[in-house]
Design an enzyme around this catalytic site. Structure first.
Site, PDB file in Angstrom:
ATOM      1  N   ARG A 122       0.835  -1.205   0.000  1.00 41.17           N
ATOM      2  CA  ARG A 122       0.000   0.000   0.000  1.00 41.17           C
ATOM      3  C   ARG A 122       0.870   1.257   0.000  1.00 41.17           C
ATOM      4  O   ARG A 122       0.551   2.256  -0.656  1.00 41.17           O
ATOM      5  CB  ARG A 122      -0.911  -0.035   1.238  1.00 41.17           C
ATOM      6  CG  ARG A 122      -1.969   1.042   1.266  1.00 41.17           C
ATOM      7  CD  ARG A 122      -3.085   0.673   2.215  1.00 41.17           C
ATOM      8  NE  ARG A 122      -4.038   1.757   2.366  1.00 41.17           N
ATOM      9  CZ  ARG A 122      -4.252   2.419   3.491  1.00 41.17           C
ATOM     10  NH1 ARG A 122      -3.581   2.103   4.591  1.00 41.17           N
ATOM     11  NH2 ARG A 122      -5.130   3.391   3.546  1.00 41.17           N
ATOM     12  N   HIS A 150       0.601   4.336  -2.648  1.00 38.47           N
ATOM     13  CA  HIS A 150       0.319   5.685  -2.162  1.00 38.47           C
ATOM     14  C   HIS A 150       1.464   6.649  -2.458  1.00 38.47           C
ATOM     15  O   HIS A 150       1.228   7.841  -2.641  1.00 38.47           O
ATOM     16  CB  HIS A 150       0.012   5.655  -0.660  1.00 38.47           C
ATOM     17  CG  HIS A 150      -1.372   5.192  -0.350  1.00 38.47           C
ATOM     18  ND1 HIS A 150      -2.135   5.717   0.678  1.00 38.47           N
ATOM     19  CD2 HIS A 150      -2.159   4.248  -0.936  1.00 38.47           C
ATOM     20  CE1 HIS A 150      -3.316   5.119   0.701  1.00 38.47           C
ATOM     21  NE2 HIS A 150      -3.348   4.219  -0.261  1.00 38.47           N
ATOM     22  N   ASN A 174      -3.320   8.448   4.567  1.00 36.79           N
ATOM     23  CA  ASN A 174      -2.064   7.768   4.904  1.00 36.79           C
ATOM     24  C   ASN A 174      -1.885   7.518   6.402  1.00 36.79           C
ATOM     25  O   ASN A 174      -0.885   6.924   6.816  1.00 36.79           O
ATOM     26  CB  ASN A 174      -0.869   8.563   4.375  1.00 36.79           C
ATOM     27  CG  ASN A 174      -0.706   8.428   2.873  1.00 36.79           C
ATOM     28  OD1 ASN A 174      -1.142   7.441   2.284  1.00 36.79           O
ATOM     29  ND2 ASN A 174      -0.083   9.413   2.249  1.00 36.79           N
ATOM     30  N   HIS A 231      -5.505  -5.531  -3.362  1.00 37.28           N
ATOM     31  CA  HIS A 231      -6.416  -5.662  -2.219  1.00 37.28           C
ATOM     32  C   HIS A 231      -6.618  -7.117  -1.810  1.00 37.28           C
ATOM     33  O   HIS A 231      -7.433  -7.402  -0.947  1.00 37.28           O
ATOM     34  CB  HIS A 231      -7.768  -5.011  -2.536  1.00 37.28           C
ATOM     35  CG  HIS A 231      -7.722  -3.521  -2.525  1.00 37.28           C
ATOM     36  ND1 HIS A 231      -8.718  -2.722  -3.065  1.00 37.28           N
ATOM     37  CD2 HIS A 231      -6.798  -2.660  -2.037  1.00 37.28           C
ATOM     38  CE1 HIS A 231      -8.400  -1.440  -2.906  1.00 37.28           C
ATOM     39  NE2 HIS A 231      -7.237  -1.371  -2.290  1.00 37.28           N
TER      40      HIS A 231
END
Length: 326
Positions: free
Chosen positions: A67, A71, A99, A196
């Site tokens: 992740r 990001h 975040n 995911h």
């Protein structure tokens, strides 16, 4: 016969444009799987060992590192701006609302400390994140690939820019637009959403789907009924347990194609995920990946390499400490 002035201008413009294209391709080509072969041949082993050790100690590390890579690359390109600490004058990306749940920065910091001892001022924090993201996918049962390296670290990090991250409430049109801004196509979007398959989400990201969803429906009708009731039990309203939530798929510590299988039976946790089944532009990709895990792995590698090229800059630096600019 002599060229007319206008023709000369066109000819000159054509040459300049060709040179520009050539230089652009050279800039992109700076990323290389063998970038550290001479300057720090042990770099990947140091990073991989650090990631393995951390993941063994804390099973949440793989999902968090993957992740972190997404990001980071989605804001200013893959420049490790997500690692910079806030200062009294500036609120940094890691303190932006999306975040606040990205953890395990310490893994990257630990790898950086070891690399500074082995090869001072050589390996960028941005490359560490990219290599670590590959390692956590591979460690979790997913594919392995040769990471292209040579990124530089950015000097700017703004929490306000995290609003540009794709939210779990977006529809397919919004998702396509968000990914397109990064040079990523529809297939890349559906493929990278497969990340995911790892991890856990807190109630705040999906509870609106199971409480007062709309004027007509209390629960999002695209949700599997039994699954929705389970989510409702885990995330009551009001929810007094800040750690309550649900795993992103039924094999949340294994990198596989279960995420896509669950979407087809209405068990996508985020409305953004479930929306991929309801749109003809994306459903066929979900169906293909649900049937063929090997195809998903192949496409995931291609899309991760593509994502890893987003916003690569020659103008950055190699930070000595990933938390602060030099």
């Amino acid at each position: 016969m002599a060229l007319l002035p206008y023709s000369k201008c066109i000819f000159l413009f054509a040459i300049i444009f060709f040179v520009f294209l050539t230089l652009s391709s050279i800039t992109q080509a700076e990323l290389d799987a063998h970038y550290y072969d001479q300057t720090c041949p042990q770099a990947e082993k140091i990073i991989s060992d650090t990631v393995l050790s951390a993941s063994t100690f804390d099973p949440k590390v793989p999902a968090r590192i993957l992740r972190m890579f997404f990001h980071d690359c989605f804001i200013r390109g893959c420049d490790a701006s997500i690692l910079l600490d806030s200062t009294p004058e500036n609120l940094a990306e890691k303190d932006g609302p999306p975040n606040l749940s990205v953890h395990s920065f310490y893994v990257i910091d630990e790898a950086k400390t070891k690399l500074e001892k082995a090869c001072p001022h050589t390996v960028s924090c941005a490359d560490i994140i990219a290599i670590a993201a590959r390692d956590v996918v591979s460690l979790s049962g997913g594919p392995y690939w040769n990471v292209l390296k040579g990124r530089k670290d950015g000097r700017v990090s703004k929490a306000s820019e995290t609003v540009n991250l794709p939210a779990p409430t977006l529809n397919v049109n919004q998702l396509i637009q968000s990914f397109a801004k990064r040079g990523l196509g529809v297939k890349d979007m559906v493929t990278l959403s497969g990340g995911h398959t790892l991890g856990f989400s807190h109630c705040s990201s999906f509870q609106a789907r199971v409480h007062n969803f709309s004027l007509l429906h209390d629960i999002d009708p695209s949700l599997n009924t039994e699954f929705a009731l389970d989510l409702k039990r885990k995330c009551p309203k009001p929810n007094t347990n800040p750690s309550a939530g649900h795993f992103l798929d039924s094999t949340s510590s294994v990198f596989d194609n279960e995420y896509y299988r669950q979407l087809l039976v209405g068990k996508g946790l985020f409305s953004s995920d479930q929306s991929l089944v309801g749109d003809q532009r994306t459903r066929w990709i979900v169906e293909a990946f649900a049937k063929d895990q090997g195809l998903f792995f192949q496409e995931f590698v291609a899309s991760m390499l593509k994502l890893g090229n987003v916003g690569v800059s020659e103008n950055g630096e190699v930070r000595l400490n990933c938390k602060v600019v030099n």
